[in-house]
Design a protein around this motif. Structure first.
Motif, short mmCIF file in Angstrom:
data_model
loop_
_atom_site.label_atom_id
_atom_site.label_comp_id
_atom_site.label_asym_id
_atom_site.label_seq_id
_atom_site.Cartn_x
_atom_site.Cartn_y
_atom_site.Cartn_z
N LEU A 318 0.82 -1.22 0.00
CA LEU A 318 0.00 0.00 0.00
C LEU A 318 0.85 1.26 0.00
CD1 LEU A 318 -2.86 -1.06 2.43
CD2 LEU A 318 -3.14 -0.34 0.05
N PHE A 319 2.17 1.11 0.14
CA PHE A 319 3.03 2.29 0.11
C PHE A 319 2.99 2.95 -1.26
CE2 PHE A 319 7.11 4.59 -0.08
CZ PHE A 319 6.97 5.37 1.07
N GLU A 320 2.79 2.17 -2.32
CA GLU A 320 2.67 2.74 -3.65
C GLU A 320 1.46 3.69 -3.71
OE1 GLU A 320 4.21 -0.20 -2.88
OE2 GLU A 320 3.79 -1.48 -4.62
N THR A 321 0.40 3.34 -2.98
CA THR A 321 -0.77 4.21 -2.92
C THR A 321 -0.44 5.50 -2.18
OG1 THR A 321 -2.28 2.32 -2.97
CG2 THR A 321 -3.17 4.40 -2.13
N VAL A 322 0.37 5.40 -1.13
CA VAL A 322 0.83 6.59 -0.40
C VAL A 322 1.53 7.54 -1.38
CG1 VAL A 322 2.39 7.47 1.36
CG2 VAL A 322 1.04 5.42 1.82
N LYS A 355 6.44 8.02 9.76
CA LYS A 355 6.27 6.66 10.26
C LYS A 355 4.86 6.13 10.00
CE LYS A 355 9.69 6.62 13.99
NZ LYS A 355 9.88 6.47 15.47
N GLU A 356 3.88 7.01 10.10
CA GLU A 356 2.49 6.56 9.91
C GLU A 356 2.23 6.06 8.50
OE1 GLU A 356 -0.59 9.70 9.75
OE2 GLU A 356 1.07 11.14 9.92
N PHE A 357 3.09 6.45 7.56
CA PHE A 357 2.93 5.99 6.18
C PHE A 357 3.96 4.94 5.79
CE2 PHE A 357 1.13 10.44 5.80
CZ PHE A 357 -0.20 9.99 5.86
N ILE A 358 5.12 4.98 6.41
CA ILE A 358 6.15 3.96 6.12
C ILE A 358 5.64 2.56 6.45
CG2 ILE A 358 8.39 3.08 6.88
CD1 ILE A 358 9.38 5.93 7.05
N LYS A 359 4.76 2.48 7.45
CA LYS A 359 4.23 1.15 7.84
C LYS A 359 3.51 0.45 6.69
CE LYS A 359 -0.27 2.75 9.59
NZ LYS A 359 -1.12 2.92 10.77
N TYR A 360 3.03 1.22 5.71
CA TYR A 360 2.30 0.62 4.60
C TYR A 360 3.21 -0.13 3.63
CZ TYR A 360 -1.83 3.11 6.20
OH TYR A 360 -2.89 3.54 6.94
N LYS A 361 4.51 0.01 3.81
CA LYS A 361 5.44 -0.78 3.00
C LYS A 361 5.30 -2.27 3.28
CE LYS A 361 9.15 2.66 2.41
NZ LYS A 361 10.59 2.92 2.59
N PHE A 362 4.75 -2.60 4.42
CA PHE A 362 4.65 -3.99 4.85
C PHE A 362 3.22 -4.53 4.78
CE2 PHE A 362 7.90 -1.60 7.18
CZ PHE A 362 9.04 -2.25 6.74
N ILE A 363 2.34 -3.72 4.16
CA ILE A 363 0.93 -4.13 4.06
C ILE A 363 0.53 -4.26 2.59
CG2 ILE A 363 -1.44 -3.60 4.69
CD1 ILE A 363 -0.33 -1.85 6.96
N GLU A 364 0.10 -5.44 2.22
CA GLU A 364 -0.31 -5.68 0.82
C GLU A 364 -1.80 -5.36 0.66
OE1 GLU A 364 -0.70 -9.45 -2.30
OE2 GLU A 364 0.53 -9.63 -0.49
N PRO A 365 -2.19 -4.70 -0.42
CA PRO A 365 -3.63 -4.46 -0.63
C PRO A 365 -4.35 -5.78 -0.88
CG PRO A 365 -2.34 -3.76 -2.56
CD PRO A 365 -1.37 -4.08 -1.48
N LYS A 366 -5.40 -6.01 -0.12
CA LYS A 366 -6.17 -7.25 -0.25
C LYS A 366 -7.42 -7.05 -1.12
CE LYS A 366 -3.48 -9.55 2.56
NZ LYS A 366 -2.58 -10.63 2.06
N LYS A 367 -7.88 -5.78 -1.16
CA LYS A 367 -9.04 -5.47 -1.98
C LYS A 367 -8.95 -4.00 -2.41
CE LYS A 367 -11.76 -5.07 2.30
NZ LYS A 367 -10.64 -5.44 3.19
N ILE A 368 -9.73 -3.64 -3.40
CA ILE A 368 -9.68 -2.29 -3.96
C ILE A 368 -10.00 -1.24 -2.91
CG2 ILE A 368 -10.75 -0.71 -5.62
CD1 ILE A 368 -8.91 -2.71 -6.94
N THR A 369 -10.89 -1.55 -1.99
CA THR A 369 -11.27 -0.56 -0.96
C THR A 369 -10.09 -0.22 -0.04
OG1 THR A 369 -12.17 -2.42 0.34
CG2 THR A 369 -13.74 -1.08 -0.93
#
Length: 383
Positions: A318-322, A355-369
């Protein structure tokens, strides 16, 4: 036999180019759907000219105006993409997805199951949701073609070669409108200068991205995902003429230089396969440009956003979305004269370093929402 197709974003540059290409032989095509956000006058003209039976206008006010002013019989005018099931009773042959920005994410994803082939010019969808798109494409046995000139060039070349044979990929960047502008003048840049691309006629948003080189950062991410490469396999060369689009170095020693004229008609037309317009006349090979490619490394002090590629996660995240959302918001602020060019760069680095956005480097999008919700969070914090 006709090609049954739909165009998402028919009033934008890609959509208009595609309609221009097929206008010479309209009998070969049946357009099931055209869509626009607010340009209701143009889409009504397009619907009349091409005998289209369905259009979607997402802006509510413009949707109401279109319905009140429409004089075309049997034209269905919808306000959203919830009606795709009504429009498509069976799979069509081809879709061009060219809605700009994350607005194109949901429509592009939703229409995959309704088509045998989809050509995607919406880079944000690929960058933010490629893992989800890839599954949807496979699930529905839908062929995918990238439309960006660089990615189409690579895709076209790889039809007779394996991506596993790629050793190194070089994408070219024109350098945009600021290539020859000294850094000391960046403090007082006017919008008119920032969006004046020397080679391509593009919208204001993508012109800003070209000026900052963020567009090339996005294209590297796209290439990495589409062709299943690693970031260290991709490099960027500055090529002011925009004649050479990519260089592929293969493991067997072969090197392919991929070039074509500075026109999007070439990739757009070729996505149509056997239905492409063979009457389009293109220029002869430009020997002068080939003899003077002027390839060079990017000046990363002048275009620092390129350094962001060094800190992107190898996995889909999800970091790409950031990155996409933050950049979209800041570009909008720039175009509305609320921040300067240098402030855009400074604020972008600050946001992606939090930091609040760096954490998204480790979260994969599971759905479009997941992507849409994160986009809302970014907007609320930036605008």
């Amino acid at each position: 036999m006709k090609l049954n197709l739909a165009i998402l974003g028919s009033t934008g540059s890609i959509g208009k180019s595609l309609l221009n290409i097929i206008s010479n032989d309209k009998k070969k095509f049946n357009i099931s759907l055209l869509t626009a956000n607010s340009n209701y006058q143009l889409i009504l003209e397009q619907a009349k000219k091409f005998n289209v039976k369905n259009i979607i206008i997402t802006d509510k006010k413009c949707f109401d105006l279109a319905r009140s002013k429409n004089k075309i019989k049997n034209l269905n005018i919808f306000n959203n993409f919830q009606n795709l099931e009504k429009i498509f009773k069976k799979k069509i042959d081809y879709v061009m997805s060219s809605i700009v920005g994350l607005d194109g994410l949901v429509p592009t994803f939703k229409i995959i199951k309704h088509t045998n082939k989809i050509a995607i010019a919406n880079k944000e969808s690929i960058i933010c949701a490629w893992n989800l798109f890839k599954k949807e494409l496979k699930k529905n046995n839908t062929e995918f073609i990238p439309v960006d000139s660089e990615h189409f060039s690579i895709w076209h070349t790889l039809r007779n070669n394996s991506k596993d044979n790629i050793e190194k990929l070089y994408l070219t960047a024109s350098g945009g409108p600021l290539l020859k502008v000294p850094i000391k003048k960046f403090k007082n840049l006017k919008i008119s200068k920032i969006i004046k691309h020397p080679n391509w006629q593009m919208g204001a948003k993508i012109s800003v991205d070209s000026a900052t080189m963020m567009n090339k950062v996005f294209e590297v991410i796209e290439a990495k995902k589409i062709f299943d490469l690693k970031y260290n396999q991709i490099s960027i060369f500055v090529h002011p003429h925009s004649y050479l689009h990519a260089i592929l170095k293969f493991k067997d020693g072969m090197i392919n230089f991929i070039a074509h004229e500075t026109t999007m008609e070439i990739p757009i037309n070729n996505t149509l396969g056997k239905f492409k317009n063979d009457q389009i006349k293109f220029k002869k090979i430009d020997v002068n440009k080939l003899n003077n490619l002027q390839l060079s490394e990017i000046d990363k002090k002048k275009f620092p956003v390129v350094n962001m590629l060094n800190n992107l996660p190898a996995n889909d995240s999800l970091f790409e979305t950031v990155l996409v959302s933050a950049n979209d918001c800041l570009v909008n602020l720039l175009l509305n004269n609320k921040i300067t060019y240098l402030e855009l760069i400074e604020k972008l680095f600050k946001i992606v370093s939090k930091k609040e956005f760096i954490k998204y480097k480790f979260i994969e999008p599971k759905k479009i929402t997941d992507i849409l919700n994160l986009n809302k969070i970014l907007k609320s914090k930036i605008i």
